[in-house]
Motif scaffolding. Structure first.
Motif, mmCIF file in Angstrom:
data_model
loop_
_atom_site.group_PDB
_atom_site.id
_atom_site.type_symbol
_atom_site.label_atom_id
_atom_site.label_comp_id
_atom_site.label_asym_id
_atom_site.label_seq_id
_atom_site.Cartn_x
_atom_site.Cartn_y
_atom_site.Cartn_z
ATOM 1 N N LEU A 122 37.041 71.032 -16.163
ATOM 2 C CA LEU A 122 38.088 71.920 -16.660
ATOM 3 C C LEU A 122 39.475 71.417 -16.280
ATOM 4 N N GLY A 123 39.635 70.897 -15.072
ATOM 5 C CA GLY A 123 40.944 70.410 -14.636
ATOM 6 C C GLY A 123 41.472 69.305 -15.523
ATOM 7 N N ASP A 170 30.047 73.400 -19.434
ATOM 8 C CA ASP A 170 29.282 72.160 -19.343
ATOM 9 C C ASP A 170 30.086 71.146 -18.534
ATOM 10 N N THR A 171 29.974 71.239 -17.213
ATOM 11 C CA THR A 171 30.761 70.411 -16.298
ATOM 12 C C THR A 171 29.849 69.771 -15.247
ATOM 13 N N ALA A 209 39.918 75.642 -21.642
ATOM 14 C CA ALA A 209 41.301 75.271 -21.296
ATOM 15 C C ALA A 209 42.267 75.758 -22.366
ATOM 16 N N SER A 210 41.880 75.634 -23.630
ATOM 17 C CA SER A 210 42.737 76.080 -24.733
ATOM 18 C C SER A 210 43.016 77.573 -24.646
ATOM 19 N N ALA A 211 41.980 78.365 -24.363
ATOM 20 C CA ALA A 211 42.160 79.817 -24.248
ATOM 21 C C ALA A 211 43.047 80.166 -23.062
ATOM 22 N N LEU A 212 42.847 79.488 -21.935
ATOM 23 C CA LEU A 212 43.645 79.759 -20.744
ATOM 24 C C LEU A 212 45.107 79.405 -20.967
#
Length: 247
Positions: A13-14, A187-188, A224-227
């Motif tokens: 995510l980062g 999925d990370t 990430a896009s939503a955040l």
């Protein structure tokens, strides 16, 4: 200009957050033990400001020295707003109380709680412009999972830290805001670590394996896009614990 600081941006995510911030035109400072070659290449192909700071988040001294370097690096950038994404985290130890390795416990506590608290503390002390602080949390901070007593506890702690700092900043009349964000199940590499644990240590192991098998894991890019839509284009409610399902 707007500047973002992202911890744990080497993967997962980062990395998605940092890349999309660059695409949005923000300056980006990343902080982790390893570099992200894709981010470096993207920054070289543009005029966007990007700098990586190598830091071991398990080391108090490393964090303090790196944050001071960041502050010096940002002095001449004419910054209007700072976004801090406290994203870095570890999942181990996955073990029942009575079987927890104490070295793993100390490392976990430092990375998942002490590090984001220290970084937030130093930023608020030094910042001359409004700060938007986003702590990446988890649904594990709201409900217990067998074998995850440490991870559950640290995510619950970061949520309470978020709420308390929001109260303090409101009382002080500052423009700083702070939130927590639960990204859901993604999925990370962390999910890979979870799936490699044992059923004795983690009774929900088969359920987590089924998330991957059934394609139920969300992509870090989508999360990430939503955040970032929330952080950059909407009004964040300071002290709120946001959930990906709300965005």
């Amino acid at each position: 200009m707007k500047l973002a600081i992202v911890t744990g941006a080497s993967k997962g995510l980062g990395a998605s957050i940092a890349e999309q911030l660059l695409d949005a035109g923000l300056g980006v400072f990343t902080l982790s033990r390893t570099k992200n070659k894709r981010l470096e290449e993207k920054s070289r192909q543009s005029t966007k400001i990007y700098k990586h700071f190598t830091c071991n988040l398990a080391s108090v001294n490393d964090i303090e020295q790196t944050m001071l370097q960041m502050i010096v690096s940002g002095h001449n950038l004419n910054i209007s707003t700072i976004y801090l994404f406290n994203n870095a985290a570890v999942i181990k130890p996955i073990a029942n109380a009575g079987s927890i390795n104490h070295s793993d416990l100390i490392h976990h506590t430092q990375v998942n709680f002490n590090a984001p608290v220290m970084i937030t503390n130093m930023l608020l002390k030094q910042a001359k412009v409004p700060c938007q602080i986003i702590n990446i949390s988890s649904s594990a901070g709201e409900r217990p999972l067998q074998g995850w007593s440490i991870y559950n506890s640290m995510k619950a702690a970061i949520n309470m830290f978020t709420k308390t700092v929001a109260l303090e900043q409101k009382s002080a009349g500052t423009d700083h805001k702070i939130i927590s964000f639960n990204p859901g199940i993604m999925d990370t590499p962390m999910q890979e670590t979870i799936r490699s644990s044992t059923r004795e240590a983690f009774h929900d192991l088969e359920r987590f394996k089924s998330y991957k098998e059934k394609g139920l894991l969300q992509s870090p890019d989508k999360v990430a896009s939503a955040l970032l839509n929330l952080c950059l284009h909407e009004e964040m409610i300071s002290g709120h614990i946001y959930d990906i399902s709300d965005l």
